[in-house]
Design a protein around this motif. Structure first.
Motif, PDB file in Angstrom:
ATOM      1  N   MET A   1       0.814  -1.241  -0.039  1.00  0.00           N
ATOM      2  CA  MET A   1       0.028  -0.014  -0.166  1.00  0.00           C
ATOM      3  C   MET A   1       0.945   1.209   0.079  1.00  0.00           C
ATOM      4  O   MET A   1       1.908   1.203   0.652  1.00  0.00           O
ATOM      5  N   LEU A   2       0.329   2.319  -0.548  1.00  0.00           N
ATOM      6  CA  LEU A   2       0.816   3.607  -0.491  1.00  0.00           C
ATOM      7  C   LEU A   2       0.047   4.737  -0.267  1.00  0.00           C
ATOM      8  O   LEU A   2      -1.134   4.692  -1.176  1.00  0.00           O
ATOM      9  N   ASN A   3      -0.013   5.492   0.730  1.00  0.00           N
ATOM     10  CA  ASN A   3      -1.161   6.286   1.102  1.00  0.00           C
ATOM     11  C   ASN A   3      -2.356   5.637   1.361  1.00  0.00           C
ATOM     12  O   ASN A   3      -3.457   6.225   0.828  1.00  0.00           O
ATOM     13  N   ASN A   4      -2.508   4.430   1.941  1.00  0.00           N
ATOM     14  CA  ASN A   4      -3.848   3.623   1.887  1.00  0.00           C
ATOM     15  C   ASN A   4      -4.414   3.419   0.690  1.00  0.00           C
ATOM     16  O   ASN A   4      -5.660   2.853   0.708  1.00  0.00           O
TER      17      ASN A   4
ATOM     18  N   ASN B   1      17.756   8.530  -4.610  1.00  0.00           N
ATOM     19  CA  ASN B   1      17.769   7.854  -3.318  1.00  0.00           C
ATOM     20  C   ASN B   1      16.969   8.596  -2.141  1.00  0.00           C
ATOM     21  O   ASN B   1      17.011   8.207  -1.127  1.00  0.00           O
ATOM     22  N   ILE B   2      16.185   9.601  -2.671  1.00  0.00           N
ATOM     23  CA  ILE B   2      15.618  10.482  -1.665  1.00  0.00           C
ATOM     24  C   ILE B   2      14.165  10.520  -1.504  1.00  0.00           C
ATOM     25  O   ILE B   2      13.534  11.061  -0.704  1.00  0.00           O
ATOM     26  N   SER B   3      13.445   9.869  -2.647  1.00  0.00           N
ATOM     27  CA  SER B   3      11.805   9.811  -2.789  1.00  0.00           C
ATOM     28  C   SER B   3      11.666   8.794  -1.525  1.00  0.00           C
ATOM     29  O   SER B   3      11.749   7.691  -1.577  1.00  0.00           O
ATOM     30  N   GLN B   4      10.794   9.446  -0.799  1.00  0.00           N
ATOM     31  CA  GLN B   4      10.235   8.653   0.632  1.00  0.00           C
ATOM     32  C   GLN B   4       8.837   8.357   0.124  1.00  0.00           C
ATOM     33  O   GLN B   4       7.825   9.305   0.579  1.00  0.00           O
ATOM     34  N   LEU B   5       8.486   7.215  -0.496  1.00  0.00           N
ATOM     35  CA  LEU B   5       7.060   6.847  -0.702  1.00  0.00           C
ATOM     36  C   LEU B   5       6.348   6.146   0.496  1.00  0.00           C
ATOM     37  O   LEU B   5       5.137   6.231   0.522  1.00  0.00           O
ATOM     38  N   HIS B   6       7.141   5.610   1.326  1.00  0.00           N
ATOM     39  CA  HIS B   6       6.513   4.748   2.506  1.00  0.00           C
ATOM     40  C   HIS B   6       5.570   3.829   1.926  1.00  0.00           C
ATOM     41  O   HIS B   6       4.488   3.864   2.492  1.00  0.00           O
ATOM     42  N   ILE B   7       5.951   3.060   1.513  1.00  0.00           N
ATOM     43  CA  ILE B   7       5.253   1.755   0.881  1.00  0.00           C
ATOM     44  C   ILE B   7       5.061   0.627   2.079  1.00  0.00           C
ATOM     45  O   ILE B   7       6.085   0.379   2.521  1.00  0.00           O
TER      46      ILE B   7
ATOM     47  N   ASP C   1       1.158  -5.369   3.902  1.00  0.00           N
ATOM     48  CA  ASP C   1       0.010  -5.732   4.828  1.00  0.00           C
ATOM     49  C   ASP C   1      -0.336  -7.081   4.766  1.00  0.00           C
ATOM     50  O   ASP C   1      -0.366  -7.571   3.696  1.00  0.00           O
ATOM     51  N   PHE C   2      -0.689  -7.818   6.034  1.00  0.00           N
ATOM     52  CA  PHE C   2      -0.959  -9.257   5.837  1.00  0.00           C
ATOM     53  C   PHE C   2      -2.207  -9.324   6.393  1.00  0.00           C
ATOM     54  O   PHE C   2      -2.325 -10.296   7.245  1.00  0.00           O
TER      55      PHE C   2
END
Length: 331
Positions: free
Chosen positions: A125-128, A188-194, A197-198
């Motif tokens: 998931m990325l941003n829900n 190397n700076i893009s923080q997507l925060h992927i 989820d289980f």
């Protein structure tokens, strides 16, 4: 007058560079998941660049894993558009993969959780927003699978294949542009925060639900993740969303979802071939080339709109397709 071959070459070089940049812009933390979702599109660009060079009599190092490259490239056209493997055959293949992955992880969990029951797939998931899942990726890489083993056991082979693609893209950029590729500043700076989820759900036991969910994941990945790592005037981004839009009609028909109205006015096979194969010969005349526009006049030739309007239109249509898929998701 302009040389159509040189225009196609310019488009190809820029796409290869943008694709490489997109990969390196991602933080090392998020890159593995980004690469999993991107691989069919990377294979599409790499294969078509390789074939373009071959037809242009440009000598390249032989790509040893060409069969795997072409197979994964076909996944960018979604499930219902492989001319060799029918939609029903793909559905059966995905069911088999689902069972294999289920057995693998259930066995893995059993010593610690004897009553653990796996009914679902791991999701990303990325941003829900769901952008991928483990069954989809196991299907993409299924040629690397070992008999009755999870794709998890084929990591070394997949890593070797990925390295071969990376080397080939760099070789193509160097030969066509005359300059070797350099990792851009700010990499190397893009923080997507992927997130992974289980939370398992029984409804994924229905194979069509995995197909519908995977289609939604592919669209979401392009709209919400891949786009973030492309320039605002990226023909690569348009290329990928248009191929996905075009291919979706077959998918919806195979799933018996009536959405033909979504494709009115923008379902053009010749334009799709331009996007998929970097083929402009006999599709765009020399006097139709416009050096000052994104795409060099190709967009205006087929749709009489500019880049921004076409991107907005295709994104809107993909959003409608997402809504249609959600409506037909069976509980």
């Amino acid at each position: 007058m302009y040389d159509i071959k040189e225009i196609a070459k310019k488009l190809l070089i820029r796409d290869c560079i943008e694709l490489s940049n997109a990969i390196f812009y991602i933080s090392e933390k998020d890159r593995p998941v980004f690469m999993l979702a991107s691989t069919p599109y990377i294979c599409l660009v790499a294969n078509e660049a390789y074939e373009w060079c071959r037809k242009a009599k440009i000598s390249l190092t032989t790509f040893e894993s060409k069969e795997h490259l072409e197979n994964i490239r076909a996944k960018a056209k979604l499930f219902g558009n492989d001319t060799i493997v029918s939609f029903n055959e793909q559905r059966l293949m995905i069911e088999s993969i689902f069972r294999t992955e289920h057995a693998y992880y259930k066995k893995l969990a059993k010593p610690y959780c004897p009553d653990f029951l796996i009914d679902d797939v791991g999701t990303y998931m990325l941003n829900n927003t769901y952008i991928g899942n483990t069954i989809q990726y196991a299907y993409d890489f299924h040629l690397f699978s070992k008999p009755n083993k999870s794709i998890h056991d084929s990591g070394d082979e997949i890593k070797s294949f990925s390295s071969e693609i990376g080397s080939m893209l760099q070789e193509i950029i160097t030969i066509l542009s005359g300059t070797s590729y350099r990792i851009p500043q700010g990499a190397n700076i893009s923080q997507l925060h992927i997130n992974r989820d289980f939370n398992f759900k029984r409804k994924f036991k229905q194979i069509d639900n995995i197909l519908i969910f995977s289609l939604a994941c592919r669209i979401n990945f392009l709209l919400h993740c891949f786009k973030k790592n492309c320039p605002q005037d990226s023909m690569l981004y348009l290329r990928l969303i248009y191929i996905t839009f075009y291919s979706s009609r077959n998918e919806l028909q195979n799933l018996k979802i009536d959405c033909d109205h979504i494709f009115d006015g923008y379902f053009d096979r010749v334009f799709r071939n331009c996007m998929a194969h970097y083929s402009l010969y006999q599709k765009v005349a020399d006097n139709e080339i416009k050096l000052t526009t994104t795409g060099y006049g190709v967009i205006e030739k087929f749709f009489d709109v500019d880049y921004i309007e076409l991107v907005n239109t295709i994104e809107s249509k993909l959003t409608l397709i997402l809504s249609a898929l959600e409506m037909h998701y069976k509980s």
